[in-house]
Structures are given as structure tokens and as C-alpha cells.
Write an enzyme that holds these catalytic residues in place. Structure first.
Site, PDB file in Angstrom:
ATOM      1  N   LYS A 167       0.859  -1.180   0.000  1.00  0.00           N
ATOM      2  CA  LYS A 167       0.000   0.000   0.000  1.00  0.00           C
ATOM      3  C   LYS A 167       0.896   1.231   0.000  1.00  0.00           C
ATOM      4  O   LYS A 167       1.872   1.300   0.774  1.00  0.00           O
ATOM      5  CB  LYS A 167      -0.894  -0.001   1.255  1.00  0.00           C
ATOM      6  N   LYS A 269     -13.187  -7.582  -7.697  1.00  0.00           N
ATOM      7  CA  LYS A 269     -13.613  -7.936  -6.342  1.00  0.00           C
ATOM      8  C   LYS A 269     -15.076  -8.339  -6.434  1.00  0.00           C
ATOM      9  O   LYS A 269     -15.943  -7.469  -6.594  1.00  0.00           O
ATOM     10  CB  LYS A 269     -13.406  -6.764  -5.389  1.00  0.00           C
TER      11      LYS A 269
END
Ligand code: MG
Length: 375
Positions: A167, A269
């Protein structure tokens, strides 16, 4: 399919390691479970909505509320005699009467599919036409100090992970990524910015150019979710494949991104897209358009992780994915853990989703449970 009863249960879990991203820190992991009792047996679904509305507008409290007040009553209203809902696809289609709420709906779809597949003795993977028996796993490391990132990445590598997502956010990017490149030269690296860069900012543009020199497998969602034009521009400028994640919140959004040539890849997703059927449609559209695919994670517990692994085994997924073993997230998990074997996770082959909820773990983590019956 005839539904005899529905159970809506909320669990309160904690992540093994909090995950720091550009949009917030995830510690708590509420898990909403939908259990269907049908004439042909049971089916279970898990809702992926997170604790806070900081990644998507949908979040666990809202998903639980809409399931209880709207979606489950609509499901049970059925079409014929009490509880008769037709096929899983027909029953799920009726939920379109409620706008939005893709993750809440996806939990119902998962339970319907699990029940239908179990009743016919088939696995989700087989019903999707999946040929692979395992998928490459990915480990995600959150924002932190360079030393902390390196320690976490080394630990993941020691466990057998060969793909790592870091991240990033402005100010937390080139330093840790370059250090990872030096320390773990064989690790396949992806950076995920969660939409935190702005092409109008010269510092952000310079950082993105520097990131592009690091040989990453992909950079995920560098710009804001709505900035398809900016993403298209950036995708044309960077050698690193630009993958869109937050931008792709429905099959229609995927079509818009493909039409705008806004990316080299899409992170799928299933829950955020509205379920497994929607994920397959996006997969097929991306394959047809020659766009790469990555299977994305939502800090799923074992049930949804099983479904995500099966979807991620579809043939179009060719970029490093997010899906790690259960023990990176939950100890214990709500099902038998998904374990890492030589850097891969097995595609569940059992009936339905291929996993069973652990009644002891579920009972211990339960905060509340409500039952619904057809009238
Ligand atoms: Mg992402």
C-alpha cells in the site's frame, strides 16, 4: 428452490495485523453471514462490507440493515408458494428492485449459489468452468516505516509468498518500494495507491514517474475512482500496467473503463461488483478487450475467501492477486483455514463453496443473530 428459513448473523472478528492504507486503518472485521435453509439443504454467504465507509460507501452496519429490512424480506416474498424462489439466478435477480448495496446482495447470491450447488452435488469452481486446482497467493503489506515494510515483506517471503502488494500514498512510496526491490529482488511487486495521487500535483507526477522505474508488475488505482480520463492518460505514459480497482464497482463501470481505455488491467472484487455472476461478466468483458485481470481481496473470512479463490482461478486472471492464506488475517478463521502451499492456495473442490463454517468459531464471535421465515 424453496427457502424454509433465513438466518442473518453478525460476527465481530479482529484482523491478525491491522492494515494501514491511504484511506484508513482496518482493525475490526465485522462479518455478516447469511444462512439459507432450503428444502434441498443449507447454503451460506458472507458479506464483504468493511467496518467503516472509508473504502466504499457500503459498510457492514448498512449492509446488515439493508439485508434485514429489504433484501431478505424481498427474497422470502418469492414467486409462488411460501418460500418458493425459483433458481438461484431468478431469486437473486429479484433483489435488483433495491438499488445499490452490491456487497449485501453478493452475500445473498453466495448463499443461494452455495445451496443450489450443494443440492446438485457440484462445486462453485466446477460450475464456473475453472480448470486450475490452485491460484498464486499474494501478500499485502500496509503503509509503514521502511524498516517495518521490509520486516513484513521478509516475513511474507519466508512463508512462501512470491507476490507482494505494498500500500502506498504520497510520501510513502518510492522509498519503501525501492528498498523492497533491493531487499527482495525476486519478489513480484505491485503498488496500491487506493486513489491517493493527483495528476495536477507536480510532486505526485514526479513520484509516479519514479515508481515507474522500479519494474513493478502493476500500479493499482493511482488516481481517484472517478478520474477515468486521468487514468487513461497515465496508462499511456507509464510502462507499468495501471490497474483500476475502486473505479470498477459494477459491470457498467468496467465497461466504461474499457471504453475509455483507462487501464491496462482490472482488479476484480466479486462482492464490490455485486456478486460472483457480476465478477464473471467483468472477467469475460476484460478478456474480450485484451485487458489484464487481478483477483482482489476484501479482507474476507474463510467463506468469501473460498468464493474469491474460485473466481480468481478463471483463465483470464494473469496479474498478481491479493488473496493470501487465512492466517494472515484471522486466527482462527470461520472455516478451516485456506493454507499456503508452495506460494499457492488450493481452489476449493467440495460441493458449493467447498468449505464449512466452524460452529465453534462462529458461535464465539457472534454478536447477534436474527431469523426470518416466509409468511
Ligand atoms: Mg486496491
Amino acid at each position: 428452490m424453496r427457502i424454509l428459513a433465513v438466518e442473518l448473523r453478525r460476527l465481530e472478528l479482529e484482523l491478525v495485523t491491522p492494515l494501514v492504507t491511504a484511506t484508513g486503518t482496518h482493525r475490526r472485521r465485522p462479518v455478516i453471514l447469511v444462512h439459507l435453509e432450503t428444502e434441498g439443504g443449507g447454503g451460506d454467504g458472507e458479506c464483504d462490507a468493511l467496518a467503516e465507509p472509508n473504502y466504499t460507501t457500503e459498510y457492514a452496519d448498512a449492509a446488515e440493515a439493508v439485508l434485514a429490512a429489504q433484501l431478505i424480506p424481498l427474497l422470502l416474498a418469492g414467486a409462488g408458494r411460501a418460500g418458493e424462489v425459483g433458481t438461484a439466478e431468478e431469486a437473486f435477480g429479484r433483489l435488483a428492485a433495491v438499488p445499490g448495496n452490491p456487497m449485501a446482495k453478493a452475500a445473498v447470491e453466495m448463499a443461494l449459489l452455495d445451496a443450489e450447488l450443494r443440492a446438485s452435488g457440484r462445486s462453485l469452481a466446477a460450475s464456473l468452468g475453472v480448470a486450475r486446482s490452485s491460484i498464486p497467493a499474494g501478500a499485502t503489506v500496509g503503509i509503514g516505516s521502511v524498516a517495518g515494510v521490509i520486516d513484513a515483506a521478509r516475513a511474507a517471503a519466508a512463508c512462501g509468498y512470491r507476490r507482494l502488494k505494498l500500500k502506498i500514498a504520497p510520501g510513502h512510496d518510492v522509498g519503501p518500494l525501492a528498498a523492497l526491490r533491493r531487499e527482495l529482488p525476486d519478489m513480484i511487486l505491485v503498488a496500491d495507491a487506493n486513489g491517493s495521487y493527483d495528476l495536477a500535483d507536480p510532486d505526485d507526477r514526479a513520484a509516479l514517474r519514479a515508481i515507474d522505474e522500479l519494474g513493478l508488475a502493476a500500479i493499482e488505482q493511482p488516481l481517484g475512482a472517478g478520474d477515468l480520463a486521468g487514468s487513461a492518460r497515465l496508462a499511456g505514459e507509464l510502462a507499468t500496467p495501471v490497474v483500476l480497482d475502486e473505479s470498477i464497482d459494477s459491470p457498467a463501470a468496467a465497461e466504461a473503463a474499457l471504453a475509455a481505455r483507462a487501464c491496462a488491467g482490472v482488479s476484480v472484487k466479486p462482492a464490490r461488483l455485486g456478486g460472483i455472476g457480476a465478477a464473471v461478466r467483468v472477467h469475460d468483458a476484460c478478456v474480450a478487450a485484451g485487458v489484464h485481470l487481478s483477483i482482489g481481496g476484501m479482507l474476507e473470512a474463510g467463506l468469501a475467501r473460498a468464493a474469491t479463490i474460485a473466481v480468481g482461478a478463471l483463465h483470464g486472471f494473469d496479474l498478481p492477486g491479493d488473496i493470501g492464506a487465512s492466517d494472515r488475517y484471522f486466527r482462527p478463521d470461520v472455516t478451516a483455514p485456506h493454507v499456503l502451499v508452495e506460494g499457492e492456495l488450493a481452489v476449493p473442490a467440495g460441493m458449493g463453496l467447498g468449505v464449512e463454517l466452524d460452529p465453534g468459531v462462529v458461535g464465539a464471535a457472534s454478536a447477534r443473530c436474527r431469523a426470518f421465515r416466509p409468511s
